[in-house]
Write an enzyme that holds these catalytic residues in place. Sequence first.
Site, PDB file in Angstrom:
ATOM      1  N   ASP A 189      -2.172  10.778  -2.511  1.00 24.34           N
ATOM      2  CA  ASP A 189      -2.611   9.759  -3.262  1.00 24.34           C
ATOM      3  C   ASP A 189      -2.855  10.055  -4.540  1.00 24.34           C
ATOM      4  OD1 ASP A 189      -3.102   8.780  -0.365  1.00 24.34           O
ATOM      5  OD2 ASP A 189      -2.734   6.996  -1.517  1.00 24.34           O
ATOM      6  N   ASN A 212      -5.840  12.528   0.406  1.00 25.24           N
ATOM      7  CA  ASN A 212      -4.852  11.537   0.978  1.00 25.24           C
ATOM      8  C   ASN A 212      -5.651  10.740   2.156  1.00 25.24           C
ATOM      9  OD1 ASN A 212      -2.105  10.775   1.754  1.00 25.24           O
ATOM     10  ND2 ASN A 212      -2.300  11.900   3.482  1.00 25.24           N
ATOM     11  N   LYS A 213      -4.995   9.921   2.974  1.00 28.10           N
ATOM     12  CA  LYS A 213      -5.864   9.068   3.910  1.00 28.10           C
ATOM     13  C   LYS A 213      -6.731   9.960   4.654  1.00 28.10           C
ATOM     14  CE  LYS A 213      -5.232   5.786   4.427  1.00 28.10           C
ATOM     15  NZ  LYS A 213      -6.124   4.786   3.705  1.00 28.10           N
ATOM     16  N   GLN A 253      -2.420   2.751   9.805  1.00 27.57           N
ATOM     17  CA  GLN A 253      -0.805   2.970   9.166  1.00 27.57           C
ATOM     18  C   GLN A 253       0.087   3.778   9.993  1.00 27.57           C
ATOM     19  OE1 GLN A 253      -3.916   3.629   7.718  1.00 27.57           O
ATOM     20  NE2 GLN A 253      -3.766   2.827   5.473  1.00 27.57           N
ATOM     21  N   ARG A 266      -7.663  -0.811  -6.839  1.00 32.47           N
ATOM     22  CA  ARG A 266      -7.934   0.345  -5.973  1.00 32.47           C
ATOM     23  C   ARG A 266      -8.165   1.638  -6.853  1.00 32.47           C
ATOM     24  NH1 ARG A 266      -4.372   1.083  -0.588  1.00 32.47           N
ATOM     25  NH2 ARG A 266      -6.225   2.147   0.000  1.00 32.47           N
ATOM     26  N   ARG A 300       0.820  -1.199   0.147  1.00 28.35           N
ATOM     27  CA  ARG A 300       0.074  -0.178   0.213  1.00 28.35           C
ATOM     28  C   ARG A 300       1.013   1.261   0.019  1.00 28.35           C
ATOM     29  NH1 ARG A 300       2.131   2.367   3.743  1.00 28.35           N
ATOM     30  NH2 ARG A 300       0.691   3.869   3.699  1.00 28.35           N
ATOM     31  N   GLY A 301       0.324   2.462  -0.134  1.00 30.94           N
ATOM     32  CA  GLY A 301       0.990   3.602  -0.329  1.00 30.94           C
ATOM     33  C   GLY A 301       1.237   3.843  -1.796  1.00 30.94           C
ATOM     34  N   ALA A 302       0.769   5.039  -2.376  1.00 32.75           N
ATOM     35  CA  ALA A 302       0.375   5.303  -3.694  1.00 32.75           C
ATOM     36  C   ALA A 302       1.695   4.732  -4.578  1.00 32.75           C
ATOM     37  CB  ALA A 302      -0.036   6.827  -3.846  1.00 32.75           C
TER      38      ALA A 302
HETATM   39  O1  MRU Z   1      -4.567   3.105   1.951  1.00 37.13           O
HETATM   40  P1  MRU Z   1      -3.072   3.637   1.972  1.00 37.13           P
HETATM   41  O2  MRU Z   1      -2.166   3.049   2.919  1.00 37.13           O
HETATM   42  O3  MRU Z   1      -2.540   2.841   0.626  1.00 37.13           O
HETATM   43  O4  MRU Z   1      -3.125   5.036   1.878  1.00 37.13           O
HETATM   44  C1  MRU Z   1      -1.844   5.792   1.788  1.00 37.13           C
HETATM   45  C2  MRU Z   1      -1.793   7.089   2.290  1.00 37.13           C
HETATM   46  O5  MRU Z   1      -2.903   7.650   2.370  1.00 37.13           O
HETATM   47  C3  MRU Z   1      -0.707   7.868   2.704  1.00 37.13           C
HETATM   48  O6  MRU Z   1      -0.892   8.711   3.665  1.00 37.13           O
HETATM   49  C4  MRU Z   1       0.268   8.519   1.621  1.00 37.13           C
HETATM   50  O7  MRU Z   1       0.696   9.558   1.934  1.00 37.13           O
HETATM   51  C5  MRU Z   1       0.120   8.531   0.210  1.00 37.13           C
HETATM   52  S1  MRU Z   1       1.570   7.240  -0.425  1.00 37.13           S
HETATM   53  C6  MRU Z   1       2.854   8.264  -0.031  1.00 37.13           C
END
Ligand code: MRU
Length: 369
Positions: free
Chosen positions: A238, A248-249, A197, A91, A48-50
């Site tokens: 993201d 973002n999250k 996370q 996703r 996970r993580g973009a």
């Molecule tokens: O659902 P995830 O864990 O894939 O989401 C990731 C995020 O939102 C992170 O905060 C992140 O900043 C983006 S990836 C560097």
Amino acid sequence: MVDITSVDFNKNNELVILDQTRLPGEEKYLTLESKEDVYVAIKKLRVRGAPAIGIAAAFGLYVDVRESEAETTDEFKEEVHEVAEYLKKARPTAVNLAWALDRMTDKLDSFDGTVAAAKKMLLQEARNIRQEDEDACRRMGENGLSLLSKGMGILTHCNAGTLATAKYGTSLAALYLGKERGYDFHVYADETRPVLQGARLTAFELSKADIDVTLICDSMANQVMKNGWVDAVLVGCDRMAANGDGANKIGTNGLAILAKEYNIPFYMFVPTSSLDLDTPTGDDIEIELRDGDEIYKMWYEKPMAPEGIKTYNPSFDVTPAEYITAIVTENGIVRPPYAENLRKIKEAGAQREEHGVMPALSGLTRKND
Ligand code: MRU
């Protein structure tokens, strides 16, 4: 800097990921052998993580088609497109997934050679994506660090670290470089419900790197800001729309609103691979809705709400551009007006890829400018 790799294509020609759902308790690596393996690993947040999702998808595409028995390059191209379309559905929000797969298929479409050569070319392109992300993270770290001072209190959300990328992370890259240079940051990591996370991944990698980190619940961010303990908020992204709205999250937008109230700079770290100029505003970004079990069952020994309770579990939110003090990219730090300056920074990156040097940019800053 923590020595851990989220996605790797190893010497045995295997696609290996660290299963992030098992952290921090267990460091278990998984070998992904088919498009189905890659799809499930992305959907279930094992990777996970973009940026890391994009890298896994690029190698995953190659791994799935490397045994293809297509007899002509046109037949092979068709097959590769089908696999790419399938993987894209894993996703919706992080643009790096579609970005990396489109980059692979675009490269293939303009390729004129045998099937064997096309397969080799796809592997090389996936390797390029991975290496470019590592380089971009390092440069983002340098640019981000130029905004910070020694001894600062930093609040961060979710995980935008080495686990979310090829190496270093996006926003956490600045903290790793700061550590090397004696900045002595005090980091507050939001636990980041519902999948934690921040607690499981950010607290894990920062403490392993010996960076001073304090874990807080998401609902405590206001209090640490009010206490005067936060000098800057650093978050990842993201997908950023053309006007500077950044997804973002979930919970990030609330932090940005709080930061504005307390006059704390709010910096969003956005590699240009997460910059989606084809999406006009944040309202046009699809927000992933996840299973409600994540809210009340997943991390508990027994359910923390009545069985079958109605849930609403959006994985991301969008922070409007006006709440973002500056956007940190690998090509420089972008200030408002974002619509204009984001376009310039993306073009600047394309020119560097073509000519190997960054053109002079007006209205944007890079480290040492
Ligand atoms: O659902 P995830 O864990 O894939 O989401 C990731 C995020 O939102 C992170 O905060 C992140 O900043 C983006 S990836 C560097």
